[in-house]
Scaffold this motif. Structure first.
Motif, short mmCIF file in Angstrom:
data_model
loop_
_atom_site.label_atom_id
_atom_site.label_comp_id
_atom_site.label_asym_id
_atom_site.label_seq_id
_atom_site.Cartn_x
_atom_site.Cartn_y
_atom_site.Cartn_z
N PRO A 207 48.51 40.11 48.86
CA PRO A 207 47.36 40.89 48.43
C PRO A 207 46.08 40.07 48.49
O PRO A 207 46.04 38.94 48.01
N GLU B 232 41.79 40.57 47.91
CA GLU B 232 40.66 41.39 47.52
C GLU B 232 39.38 40.68 47.92
O GLU B 232 39.18 39.51 47.59
N ARG C 261 35.25 40.64 47.81
CA ARG C 261 34.12 41.15 47.02
C ARG C 261 32.79 40.73 47.62
O ARG C 261 32.68 39.72 48.29
N VAL D 156 33.79 45.37 44.91
CA VAL D 156 34.98 45.25 45.75
C VAL D 156 34.68 45.90 47.10
O VAL D 156 34.43 47.11 47.18
N ALA E 203 36.80 45.51 49.95
CA ALA E 203 38.06 45.97 50.54
C ALA E 203 39.22 45.26 49.87
O ALA E 203 39.08 44.12 49.41
N SER E 204 40.34 45.92 49.80
CA SER E 204 41.57 45.33 49.29
C SER E 204 42.65 45.48 50.34
O SER E 204 42.80 46.55 50.94
N THR F 272 34.87 42.49 56.69
CA THR F 272 36.05 42.01 55.96
C THR F 272 37.16 41.55 56.91
O THR F 272 37.89 40.61 56.59
N PRO G 33 48.32 36.18 45.27
CA PRO G 33 47.19 37.07 45.58
C PRO G 33 45.89 36.28 45.61
O PRO G 33 45.71 35.32 44.85
N LEU H 40 41.53 36.28 45.64
CA LEU H 40 40.25 36.93 45.40
C LEU H 40 39.21 36.16 46.18
O LEU H 40 38.99 34.97 45.95
N GLU I 154 35.33 35.83 47.31
CA GLU I 154 33.94 36.20 47.04
C GLU I 154 33.09 35.86 48.25
O GLU I 154 33.22 34.78 48.83
#
Length: 645
Positions: free
Chosen positions: A40, A42, A44, A50, A52-53, A256, A273, A275, A277
């Motif tokens: 996963p 994500e 931002r 957000v 896209a995930s 993305t 996962p 994240l 930025e």
């Protein structure tokens, strides 16, 4: 010979021990069914929005008996024709792959079996080193010892990645066709089987026609391998397959997707996962997408890149419709820039001592038999350098390039970050070399920063789902490309182009500098400019490089630029352009060396040829070839066979 035999025996023993240990540690079937695929992620924007995930999506688990025979046959035909007979690795396939790759000099053909792919998908990372490949082989041999062939195929078809976040044939079937994989037809199964090698390239959501063509190839291979009869193949028609409507993914996916490819440069974390930025501003992105949609001519594509003064990407549009085509024209596409390339010609001239008020005559000229013409077919006589740039006078640009040297202009483009091959022939002054929008925009941003190049970037911070920091961007590197006095003079030239010349359609009611570009037969239109801390580049044209009626850099691209920039910088105080060079104490002659700028002659890059001592005769046929034009069947004016302003 004895040593070789001993070494070979030792290798076999070591491999056998490794396989035995792997066999002992393999999880049972139920555990392998539960094993997650994918990571996963994500992404931002700069305000925490957000964008896209991404992550695994699964459908219903289908047992071996529930999987349609065409699906099983199609996958075996294209991925592992000897699946039922090999022990987990395919010695014949390995030998063939080695021979083909040796002959072609690159990795043209792979040899991974379905079992190897399953091992990689379930237990290993996507790295391509030899250690990972050896572990993959060991695991494949162990899996084959522990599980029956039909169990391995069941695991594979329920776990392999088919693009669009879909893992397993049921998830893929529901995504692309809107129904369970139990109902897959031969044509539908062939399309899905064709996705494994290149999920993004052949995904129906990205390019339905490419998916259908790939399916036809899969069906042909199935006939060759005996998976279906010739009659069944004849009755199958991938062109009749109906795809389920796809959500209209926002154009931010161009950005993305690019960020995802950049991730491996910052972290090798493949399990937790992530994240991520980034620098992208969601509001600016919407403005950019709206501007391209509104202004791109019918049948044409458009792309836009916006950079902040520190090099951060604030908006990126790679095309008019991501769902129809995920090809990123902002990053990947190489197109001729037309007169936008004069940016490098004038930068080289100014650095050599040419001033803005120097006079050159706009008149017929000839270099080795080639006579460049202006867009209007007329000559204005004596003009200043400032006027020549503002009006994008072709003859003066060629004179300047010849004066400073075509090699010097090419080296200036290199210094500004152009990595594509640059022609060293006279037509290069009018934009006969391919470039990317991203690199051209960064070059203009360097002038906006006083000749100081900031490393372009998109990712600012990467953390795991538990908050562990994997990457945190520090201050980026900078490089002085040209002296501030040259940058200030270039800004004056581009300001004149906007206020008095070819770029007037780009005006936004505040200080602005920029340059247009239009290529032969209106195949490409460019506008690149900067104002109030933002530099934006716009390109428009067709992917097949056919002419677009009425396309010119000073029209649709300039209007799209203005529409975007007026809104993007509208809430900020107007900033004066840095054009006054007297306050800093700079003299009329720029001194590049005093700013630590390397101006040594750079060797031609791959695909380039240095200008010979005696230039060849440059007739119409040569120019057509240089500008990728087809040979003319009848006489045509010079002005129609060269980049225009």
């Amino acid at each position: 010979m004895k040593f070789v035999l001993v070494a070979g025996l030792a290798g076999v023993i070591a491999l056998s021990v490794a396989v035995a240990l792997a066999y002992r540690d393999l999880p049972d079937f139920d555990a392998m069914k539960r094993s997650p695929n994918g990571q996963p992620v994500e992404i931002r924007g700069d305000d925490g929005t957000v964008l896209a995930s991404f992550g695994p999506g699964y459908g219903e688990w289908l047992s071996y008996a529930e999987i349609p025979a065409p699906m099983k046959n199609a996958m075996i035909a294209v991925e592992d024709r000897r699946f039922w007979y090999h022990p987990g690795i395919d010695p014949i396939g390995i030998a063939r792959s080695f021979a083909v790759n040796t002959l072609r000099g690159n990795k043209a053909q792979g040899a991974s079996t379905i079992t190897q792919q399953l091992a990689r998908n379930l237990f290993l990372t996507a790295s391509k080193d030899y250690t990972r490949k050896l572990r993959e082989v060991v695991l494949a041999l162990a899996i084959e010892r522990k599980y029956a062939k039909d169990v391995i195929l069941e695991l594979y078809l329920n776990r392999v990645y088919f693009g669009g976040g879909a893992y397993g044939i049921d998830a893929a079937s529901r995504k692309f066709y809107g129904h369970s994989a139990r109902r897959l037809s031969l044509e539908e199964a062939a399309i899905i089987a064709g996705l494994v090698k290149a999920p993004s390239r052949f995904a129906p959501s990205a390019d339905a026609e490419a998916a259908r063509k790939r399916a036809a190839t899969v069906i042909a291979v199935m006939v060759e391998q005996g998976g279906i009869s010739a009659e069944e193949a004849t009755a199958a028609d991938p062109r009749l397959v109906q795809f389920a409507p796809q959500a209209r993914t926002a154009g931010v996916r161009y950005f993305t997707d690019w960020v995802l490819t950049e991730l491996e440069n910052f972290t090798d974390e493949a399990g937790e996962p992530l994240l991520v930025e980034t620098t992208l501003n969601a509001q600016m992105q919407r403005m950019a997408e709206a501007a391209i949609r509104a202004e791109a001519p019918g049948g044409a594509q458009g792309a836009l890149v916006a950079l902040a003064r520190d090099g951060g990407v604030k908006a990126m549009v790679g095309g008019t419709d991501y769902v129809r085509s995920n090809y990123n024209r902002a990053i990947v596409a190489r197109r001729q820039p037309g007169s936008a390339f004069k940016f490098f010609v004038y930068a080289a001239a100014l650095e050599s001592g040419v001033t803005l008020e120097d006079i050159y005559e706009d008149k017929p000229i000839s270099i080795g038999g080639w006579s460049p013409k202006n867009n209007n077919g007329q000559f204005a006589g004596p003009v200043s350098v400032r006027q020549a740039f503002a009006q994008s006078v072709n003859t003066v640009a060629v004179q300047l390039a010849e004066q400073v040297g075509f090699d010097t202009v090419a080296e200036m483009a290199r210094r500004f970050g152009i990595t594509t091959p640059v022609s060293r022939q006279p037509a290069m002054a009018l934009g006969a070399s391919d470039v990317t929008l991203f690199e051209m925009t960064n070059a203009f941003a360097t002038v906006a920063s006083g000749g100081l190049e900031h490393t372009t970037f998109a990712i600012t911070r990467i953390t795991t789902g538990t908050g562990r920091v994997l990457y945190n961007r520090s201050e980026g590197e900078t490089r002085q490309v040209v002296a501030p006095v040259v940058a200030a003079q270039m800004t004056q030239l581009m300001q004149a182009a906007v206020e008095q010349g070819t770029a007037r359609a780009a005006q936004i009611g505040r200080p602005l500098a920029g340059k247009t570009g239009t290529t032969s037969s209106n195949k490409d239109g460019w506008f690149i400019g900067f104002s109030s801390g933002i530099t934006t580049g716009v390109w428009m044209g067709r992917d097949d490089a056919k002419a677009v009626r009425g396309l010119a850099g000073g029209r649709a691209p300039a209007r799209a630029f203005a529409q975007f920039m007026a809104r993007a910088v509208g809430g900020t105080p107007p900033e004066a352009l840095v054009t006054d060079i007297t306050e800093e104490g700079f003299g009329p002659e720029p001194d590049a060396q005093s700013y630590g700028i390397t101006v040594d002659e750079a060797p031609p890059m791959e695909g380039e040829e240095p200008l010979p001592d005696e230039a060849p005769r440059l007739d119409d046929d040569w120019l057509d070839k240089a500008l990728n034009e087809p040979p003319q069947s009848q006489p045509q004016s010079q002005s129609q066979s060269q980049p225009q302003r």
